[in-house]
Enzyme design. Structure first.
Site, PDB file in Angstrom:
ATOM      1  N   ARG A  80     -31.245 -35.929  31.447  1.00 38.20           N
ATOM      2  CA  ARG A  80     -30.030 -35.464  30.775  1.00 38.20           C
ATOM      3  C   ARG A  80     -30.244 -34.020  30.311  1.00 38.20           C
ATOM      4  O   ARG A  80     -31.203 -33.740  29.580  1.00 38.20           O
ATOM      5  CB  ARG A  80     -29.724 -36.360  29.572  1.00 38.20           C
ATOM      6  N   HIS A 124     -23.230 -28.930  24.346  1.00 37.35           N
ATOM      7  CA  HIS A 124     -24.296 -29.204  23.367  1.00 37.35           C
ATOM      8  C   HIS A 124     -24.393 -27.987  22.431  1.00 37.35           C
ATOM      9  O   HIS A 124     -25.430 -27.340  22.320  1.00 37.35           O
ATOM     10  CB  HIS A 124     -25.621 -29.493  24.085  1.00 37.35           C
ATOM     11  N   GLU A 170     -22.964 -35.119  19.959  1.00 36.53           N
ATOM     12  CA  GLU A 170     -22.957 -35.235  18.493  1.00 36.53           C
ATOM     13  C   GLU A 170     -21.881 -34.377  17.827  1.00 36.53           C
ATOM     14  O   GLU A 170     -22.181 -33.498  17.013  1.00 36.53           O
ATOM     15  CB  GLU A 170     -24.333 -34.873  17.926  1.00 36.53           C
ATOM     16  N   ASN A 302     -27.098 -41.299  20.235  1.00 36.45           N
ATOM     17  CA  ASN A 302     -28.307 -40.589  19.842  1.00 36.45           C
ATOM     18  C   ASN A 302     -28.788 -41.257  18.565  1.00 36.45           C
ATOM     19  O   ASN A 302     -28.074 -41.268  17.555  1.00 36.45           O
ATOM     20  CB  ASN A 302     -28.016 -39.109  19.556  1.00 36.45           C
ATOM     21  N   TYR A 304     -31.822 -41.650  15.743  1.00 31.29           N
ATOM     22  CA  TYR A 304     -33.086 -41.219  15.141  1.00 31.29           C
ATOM     23  C   TYR A 304     -33.417 -42.030  13.891  1.00 31.29           C
ATOM     24  O   TYR A 304     -34.566 -42.215  13.556  1.00 31.29           O
ATOM     25  CB  TYR A 304     -33.023 -39.729  14.780  1.00 31.29           C
ATOM     26  N   GLU A 382     -30.359 -40.078  23.288  1.00 28.15           N
ATOM     27  CA  GLU A 382     -31.482 -39.422  22.599  1.00 28.15           C
ATOM     28  C   GLU A 382     -32.157 -40.414  21.665  1.00 28.15           C
ATOM     29  O   GLU A 382     -31.490 -41.186  20.984  1.00 28.15           O
ATOM     30  CB  GLU A 382     -31.018 -38.235  21.731  1.00 28.15           C
TER      31      GLU A 382
END
Ligand code: BGP
Length: 485
Positions: A80, A124, A170, A302, A304, A382
């Protein structure tokens, strides 16, 4: 529910890694590329860690063949990456830059020659500066038409070769940091009304692109990637449980509901209206959002960290807390929305050196939630660990912490699949080390160490495989079976 703790992933599972143009390419003014909002922003003193910029980044622009060869040797199935709008339409939306198109065409071809499926992110965060100057970028509805044109150019150019497409990376992060906390361009704070207006425009731009996508790209899949923060109420106090619902509506569903259903969550909209910060909506907007939502093929996630949610009094903390960009553990402070929620640390979970909670099970909980609420396939676009790594004298890098992080997340993904989530891809952040927007080069994420640093004047930019590189190679070779070892 189900806890099948062994076994392999589906044979066609897309094992991959992700990157973003500004964070890897460098060559910021080469071959016709014009400045993006990030090229300008990083030059404002104090905005990034030790004034780091992506001028050179990790020089992927000149070394992409070497980087993709390393991916191929690892056996990666998907890569990606994002396209820099400033290479495609550098000076105006009327003139395409052939050199920009050729650069990405070659990346795609080299990937395909090596059995790697390209996965393209359209946006992005590196908006052309001239669009910011002309009409303040995302603040104007003009961006919708320009984004659509940019997207259509890419669909036509690469759609015969590329199956997986992500419209926005995002949107929740670049709009919050850009208009509420001044950490990203355009560097505004407390612009709550504008923040929601900008988001509305970004949703419409995404929707226009999705509408065009299936007309142009046969058999492709399109969606947006969202920075999902699954949440836990601090305890069983009803006030805290309500705060969790408010958090979900305002921080998660505000985005995911639009992508998947074409509508905003009601309670959140009522709240914004009561504060006079709701976006202005024009006739036809909801029809477009709804129509596009029916054509979205997956939810990009994504992931985290998770969040703990607690009720926050009217005079409580807001968005302006300290963010740890130094890697000195414990230096960040609590943030929240006054009168609604705040997010204390989770006492049951460890954190990274940058104070990000490590919660592998949170990813499974998040996937389960997406499956129940939206019933869409999921691309984990991600997931990864930012850490200090050390290049040893023999050029090895021992990163057992990264291996453990990814391994534990993969176990939870496998369990989510067993529980019915249709997870089709997993992209680590990232393949090589790269520039971390606000945290410089010292916050490393890659399987491949790159000799680049904010502390040296002429680092070699050489690439070195970390222990995690060999580990992930084995995971791919065994279709994930080796995560259980
Ligand atoms: C996501 C971004 C990535 C990447 C990653 C790690 O929010 O999509 O571009 O930067 O986070 O974040 P950071 O670099 O702040 O550690």
């Amino acid at each position: 529910m189900l806890t099948i703790e062994k076994g392999s992933f589906p044979k066609d599972f897309l094992w991959g890694s992700a990157s973003a143009a500004y964070q890897i390419e460098g060559a910021w003014d080469k071959d016709g590329k014009s400045p993006s909002v990030w090229d300008k922003f990083v030059r404002i003193p104090g905005k990034t860690f030790k004034g780091t910029t992506g001028d050179v980044a990790v020089d992927h622009y000149h070394r992409y063949k070497e980087d993709i060869a390393l991916m191929a040797e690892m056996g990666m199935k998907t890569y990606r990456f994002s396209i820099a709008w400033t290479r495609i339409y550098p000076n105006s939306m009327d003139e395409v830059n052939q050199k920009g198109l050729d650069f990405y065409q070659d990346i795609i071809d080299v990937c395909l020659e090596n059995g790697i499926q390209p996965m393209i992110t359209l946006y992005h965060w590196d908006l052309p500066q001239y669009l910011q100057d002309a009409y303040r970028g995302w603040e104007s509805r003009q961006i919708i038409e320009d984004f659509e044109k940019y997207a259509v150019t890419l669909f036509k150019e690469y759609g015969n070769k590329v199956k997986y497409w992500i419209t926005m990376n995002e949107q929740n992060i670049f709009t919050r940091l850009g208009w509420q906390s001044a950490q990203h361009p355009p560097g505004l704070s407390d612009e709550d009304k504008l923040h929601y207006q900008v988001n509305h425009h970004a949703f419409l731009a995404h929707a226009k692109a999705v509408e065009k996508f299936h007309e142009i790209v046969a058999d492709g899949m399109v969606g947006a990637s969202f920075a999902f923060h699954p949440s836990y109420a601090l305890d069983t106090k009803p006030k805290n449980v309500l705060a969790k619902h408010d958090f979900d509506d305002l921080k998660n569903y505000w985005w995911m509901d639009v992508y998947a259903y074409g509508r905003y969550p009601r309670a959140a909209m009522k709240y914004l209206e009561s504060k006079n910060i709701a976006p202005k909506i024009q006739a036809g907007d909801f029809e477009l959002l709804k129509s596009a939502s029916e054509k979205v093929d997956f939810m990009g996630v994504n992931y985290y960290r998770s969040d703990v949610v607690e009720h926050n009094p009217e005079d409580g903390v807001d968005n302006s807390g300290i963010v740890n960009v130094s890697g000195k553990k414990g230096t960040s402070t609590e943030t929240g929305m006054a009168g609604i929620y705040k997010s204390p640390l989770n006492p049951h979970l460890p954190t990274t050196d940058w104070d990000w909670t490590i919660d592998p099970m949170g990813l499974r909980i998040g996937c389960r939630e997406i499956t129940s609420r939206y019933d869409l396939p999921i691309i984990i676009s991600e997931n990864g660990l930012g850490a200090f790594d050390k290049l040893e004298e023999d050029k090895s890098v021992h990163d057992p912490y990264r291996i453990k992080y990814i391994q534990e997340h993969l176990k939870q993904i496998k369990m989510a699949i067993d529980e019915g989530s249709d997870i089709i891809a997993y992209c680590t952040w990232s393949f090589t080390d790269l520039l971390s927007w606000l945290n410089g080069y010292q916050k490393r994420y890659g399987f491949v160490y790159i000799d680049q640093s904010e502390y040296e004047s002429n680092p070699s930019l050489n690439r070195y495989k970390k222990d995690s590189y060999y580990w992930y190679k084995n995971i791919i070779e065994t279709d994930g079976e080796a995560i259980w070892e």
